[in-house]
Enzyme design. Structure first.
Site, PDB file in Angstrom:
ATOM      1  N   ASP A 328      -3.934   5.172   3.683  1.00  0.00           N
ATOM      2  CA  ASP A 328      -2.884   5.763   2.883  1.00  0.00           C
ATOM      3  C   ASP A 328      -3.309   5.509   1.437  1.00  0.00           C
ATOM      4  O   ASP A 328      -4.108   4.613   1.185  1.00  0.00           O
ATOM      5  CB  ASP A 328      -1.580   5.033   3.214  1.00  0.00           C
ATOM      6  CG  ASP A 328      -0.443   5.498   2.352  1.00  0.00           C
ATOM      7  OD1 ASP A 328      -0.314   6.707   2.168  1.00  0.00           O
ATOM      8  OD2 ASP A 328       0.305   4.645   1.869  1.00  0.00           O
ATOM      9  N   ASP A 521       0.837   0.929   3.793  1.00  0.00           N
ATOM     10  CA  ASP A 521       1.808  -0.061   3.338  1.00  0.00           C
ATOM     11  C   ASP A 521       3.154   0.149   4.019  1.00  0.00           C
ATOM     12  O   ASP A 521       4.078  -0.601   3.805  1.00  0.00           O
ATOM     13  CB  ASP A 521       1.974  -0.003   1.818  1.00  0.00           C
ATOM     14  CG  ASP A 521       2.493   1.340   1.359  1.00  0.00           C
ATOM     15  OD1 ASP A 521       2.589   2.256   2.183  1.00  0.00           O
ATOM     16  OD2 ASP A 521       2.807   1.471   0.165  1.00  0.00           O
ATOM     17  N   ASP A 525       4.780   5.620   6.134  1.00  0.00           N
ATOM     18  CA  ASP A 525       3.687   5.796   7.094  1.00  0.00           C
ATOM     19  C   ASP A 525       3.779   4.888   8.321  1.00  0.00           C
ATOM     20  O   ASP A 525       2.813   4.766   9.070  1.00  0.00           O
ATOM     21  CB  ASP A 525       2.318   5.692   6.417  1.00  0.00           C
ATOM     22  CG  ASP A 525       2.169   4.442   5.595  1.00  0.00           C
ATOM     23  OD1 ASP A 525       2.848   3.469   5.907  1.00  0.00           O
ATOM     24  OD2 ASP A 525       1.359   4.456   4.651  1.00  0.00           O
TER      25      ASP A 525
HETATM   26  P1  ADP Z   1       1.454   8.384  -0.353  1.00  0.00           P
HETATM   27  O1  ADP Z   1       0.920   9.156   0.789  1.00  0.00           O
HETATM   28  O2  ADP Z   1       0.541   8.475  -1.530  1.00  0.00           O
HETATM   29  O3  ADP Z   1       1.791   6.994  -0.003  1.00  0.00           O
HETATM   30  P2  ADP Z   1       4.230   9.336  -0.138  1.00  0.00           P
HETATM   31  O4  ADP Z   1       4.100  10.070   1.153  1.00  0.00           O
HETATM   32  O5  ADP Z   1       4.985   8.085  -0.136  1.00  0.00           O
HETATM   33  O6  ADP Z   1       2.787   9.125  -0.828  1.00  0.00           O
HETATM   34  O7  ADP Z   1       4.879  10.316  -1.200  1.00  0.00           O
HETATM   35  C1  ADP Z   1       4.302  11.568  -1.504  1.00  0.00           C
HETATM   36  C2  ADP Z   1       4.858  12.193  -2.733  1.00  0.00           C
HETATM   37  O8  ADP Z   1       6.253  12.455  -2.565  1.00  0.00           O
HETATM   38  C3  ADP Z   1       4.776  11.330  -3.958  1.00  0.00           C
HETATM   39  O9  ADP Z   1       3.554  11.481  -4.603  1.00  0.00           O
HETATM   40  C4  ADP Z   1       5.916  11.884  -4.799  1.00  0.00           C
HETATM   41  O10 ADP Z   1       5.542  13.037  -5.455  1.00  0.00           O
HETATM   42  C5  ADP Z   1       6.955  12.237  -3.761  1.00  0.00           C
HETATM   43  N1  ADP Z   1       7.919  11.149  -3.553  1.00  0.00           N
HETATM   44  C6  ADP Z   1       8.069  10.395  -2.449  1.00  0.00           C
HETATM   45  N2  ADP Z   1       9.069   9.507  -2.594  1.00  0.00           N
HETATM   46  C7  ADP Z   1       9.550   9.681  -3.837  1.00  0.00           C
HETATM   47  C8  ADP Z   1      10.589   9.068  -4.605  1.00  0.00           C
HETATM   48  N3  ADP Z   1      11.321   8.061  -4.131  1.00  0.00           N
HETATM   49  N4  ADP Z   1      10.801   9.531  -5.859  1.00  0.00           N
HETATM   50  C9  ADP Z   1      10.075  10.540  -6.362  1.00  0.00           C
HETATM   51  N5  ADP Z   1       9.085  11.153  -5.711  1.00  0.00           N
HETATM   52  C10 ADP Z   1       8.814  10.742  -4.451  1.00  0.00           C
HETATM   53 MG    MG Z   2       2.488   5.214   0.869  1.00  0.00          MG
END
Ligand code: ADP
Ligand code: MG
Length: 628
Positions: A328, A521, A525
């Site tokens: 991730d 983390d 995921d």
């Molecule tokens: P990663 O795969 O990098 O861990 P996430 O799946 O957690 O990312 O989130 C993907 C995208 O969704 C983030 O880059 C952001 O644009 C948006 N996002 C997710 N959660 C939030 C939040 N709490 N506030 C704002 N944007 C969010």
């Molecule tokens: Mg993440």
């Protein structure tokens, strides 16, 4: 040594002394038999008793049975042939007991070593009540209590530092020997040792939910999850022991019978009985039965010493076959601490936009939300926020002072029917909509962890075929990070469910013996963690759900530990195979020699005990993993 072991040592020394004295005394006949029999019972009565109990419980065939039959048989043979040579039976028992003593000592010692390493259980917590400190059981401290940790004490519960600063020794948790600085406002995890200053901590978790309890649970339960090799050995012993008993029986009866019936010669009953008994002594499977679980145990212990918690021997086995490592991005390869780079606003002031963002995000545990709250920098009045909804992989929507606010990526905006204004900055763009209209965006960026690049290189060096990064973040950011870290493949703008299907795709495309590890983390995921062949979670930063769903937990969130964990598991598995091969080769060679009458009982017992001791010493090597 414990009391039982000391008692055994006394019996061994006593029996050895008696055998030596008897060898010098010229006693004959019945008196001789009685004296030797006494010596035999001194050293072997417990084995006879265990064998007897096994027969009563209908679990006849075990090592005790093998040893009892072999030695009683040797005794009987000496009486039958009137040779008066009872020493052999006693020697077999004596050396067998020496081996057993060594084994229980070695096992106890390595268990103790591991629990000493894991000596993180706090005995008490100093709770502040009415201005006075009281020592109470950590179990009785409720969430939100004020506790004081003095220099030299263990932090008993997870919490947040309210007052004071200090350095913490986290080595028992993370294997990291560098002390960590801590100040008011920062979170501390239980199990660290406070070294310099007095810390006043407000607890954020109960003892049962605190890091120490979680770790101790993991470690205590780890060795109960059996690996395939351990299963193999117990199944093997269940078939093997009866098989060798029947083989010995056949060896005692068939050749002399053949001599009698086919050749018409006088049958040499004594010779063949002796060979059969020798065969039994050689065949004892204790080297395998003991050394294999011990190797795994030592491997798990060695890994936890390095801050890698592996939840069971079976995972150690899977980890050693990891050929694909999928990461991730946020919080795993990057630190998950976003900085606000720019705020582009059209309707309201920059401050106001940030305030709306921070308030709307007030309930989220996503690193982005934490960063926006930090950038806002003021106390958040949660009563102003209602109707919070987090849409994973998109963002959040909420009502702030009754006005609808949305913060998230362009997917979220489109969902709401609002056209986001694109931004030319490279970074993660948080678009904002207030009261149904586009209100600007906040550009944030994350930095990669210090060891991420090295971690990817180390994995390649450890024989990992492919490294993959999956992220919900924008393609531009994802590609920049991926090329910076030299990750083989990258997939971006994935929703949590897309991550699962990507991992499933990768799982389909690989061979049976090649395993896929997913490292995350746990924020968005956790499902992937459980779907992968082996799930690796960040322990310090990761969510509880991740630590729950994962098979391996990295205590200090350092991606470099993944390659280390793989190397530890390989070493452990290598040792297991070495022991299996070594023990079986020596056993079968000696059995063949015994059957044709070349090996006598002395050789047999040395082969048995010697192999066991070497196998145990080899198993203990799995504990030493620092330099891998
Ligand atoms: P990663 O795969 O990098 O861990 P996430 O799946 O957690 O990312 O989130 C993907 C995208 O969704 C983030 O880059 C952001 O644009 C948006 N996002 C997710 N959660 C939030 C939040 N709490 N506030 C704002 N944007 C969010
Ligand atoms: Mg993440």
């Amino acid at each position: 040594m414990n009391r039982k072991q000391k008692k055994m040592l006394v019996r061994i020394v006593l029996a050895a002394a008696m055998v030596i004295c008897l060898g010098l005394l010229p006693v004959q006949g019945l008196l001789r038999l009685a004296l030797y029999l006494t010596t035999y019972l001194v050293i072997g009565y417990d084995i006879l008793r265990k064998a007897g109990r096994g027969i009563l419980n209908r679990q006849v065939f075990d090592e005790n049975f093998l040893m009892a039959v072999a030695t009683v048989g040797a005794f009987a043979l000496a009486i039958y042939t009137r040779s008066g040579d009872y020493t052999e039976a006693i020697a077999v028992m004596l050396f067998y007991q020496i081996g057993e003593l060594f084994q229980s000592y070695a096992v106890g010692k390595s268990r103790k070593n591991i629990s000493a390493l894991m000596d993180i259980r706090p005995d008490y917590a100093n709770v502040e009540r009415n201005g006075k400190l009281e020592q109470v059981d950590p179990d009785e401290v409720s969430i939100g209590s004020m506790i004081v940790v003095q220099p030299g004490e263990k932090v008993p519960l997870d919490g947040e530092v309210i007052e004071g600063s200090s350095t913490l020794n986290t080595s028992a948790l993370t294997g990291e020997s560098l002390p960590r600085e801590i100040q008011a406002g920062e979170a501390v995890i239980s199990g660290c040792i406070n070294m310099t200053g007095v810390l006043k901590i407000r607890t954020t978790k109960e003892f049962g939910e605190s890091t120490v309890s979680k770790i101790l649970d993991l470690v205590e339960n780890a060795s109960s999850r059996k690996s395939k090799s351990e299963d193999f050995i117990s199944k093997f012993a269940r078939i093997y022991t009866p098989a060798v008993c029947y083989a010995a029986l056949a060896l005692a009866i068939l050749p002399p019978l053949g001599q009698l019936l086919l050749l018409g010669a006088a049958p040499a009953w004594g010779t063949w009985l002796y060979r059969a008994l020798t065969f039994l002594v050689i065949s004892c499977p204790c080297a395998l039965v003991i050394s294999i679980p011990l190797s795994f145990f030592a491997g798990l212990g060695g890994a936890s010493k390095e801050g890698v918690l592996i939840k069971g021997s079976n995972y150690l086995e899977t980890l050693s076959q990891a050929r694909y490592v999928v990461f991730d991005k946020t919080g795993t390869l990057t630190r998950g601490v976003f900085e606000v780079n720019a705020v582009h606003h059209n309707k309201m002031s920059q401050e106001q936009l940030l305030e709306y963002a921070a308030l709307a995000e007030s309930a989220s545990s996503h690193p982005i939300s934490k960063s926006l709250q930090r950038a806002y920098g003021q106390e958040i009045d949660r009563s102003r926020v209602t109707d919070i909804q987090e849409i994973s992989g998109n963002g959040v929507t909420a009502k702030v002072d009754g006005i609808s606010v949305a913060a998230g990526n362009d997917k979220l905006m489109r969902r709401l029917g609002i056209e986001p204004i694109p931004c030319h900055h490279v970074g993660t763009i948080i678009h904002m909509a207030v009261d149904g209209a586009y209100a600007g965006h906040i550009v944030i960026s994350d930095v990669v962890k210090e060891h991420s690049k090295e971690a990817i290189q180390e994995l390649k060096r450890a024989g990992v075929k492919q490294t993959v990064m999956l992220t919900g973040d924008a393609t531009r950011v994802a590609e920049a990070v991926a090329s910076d870290l030299c990750v083989d493949r990258v997939f971006s703008e994935l929703l949590p469910a897309d991550k699962v299907s990507k991992v499933e795709e990768l799982l389909e495309g690989k061979g049976e013996k090649e395993k896929l590890a997913f490292v995350g983390d746990g924020i968005n995921d956790a499902p992937v963690l459980s779907r992968a062949d082996i799930g690796i979670a960040m322990g310090a930063m990761g969510s509880d759900a991740a630590i729950e769903a994962a098979d391996v937990v990295l205590m200090d969130d350092d991606p470099l530990k993944i390659a280390k964990a793989i190397k530890i598991s390989r070493k452990c598995i290598r040792i297991v195979y070495q022991n299996i091969a070594f023990a079986l080769t020596v056993k079968f060679a000696c059995m063949a020699l015994g059957a044709v009458g070349i090996a006598n009982m002395w050789l047999a017992i040395f082969a048995d005990v010697g192999v066991m001791i070497l196998a145990i010493l080899n198993a203990i090597r799995a504990l030493f993993v620092r330099r891998l």
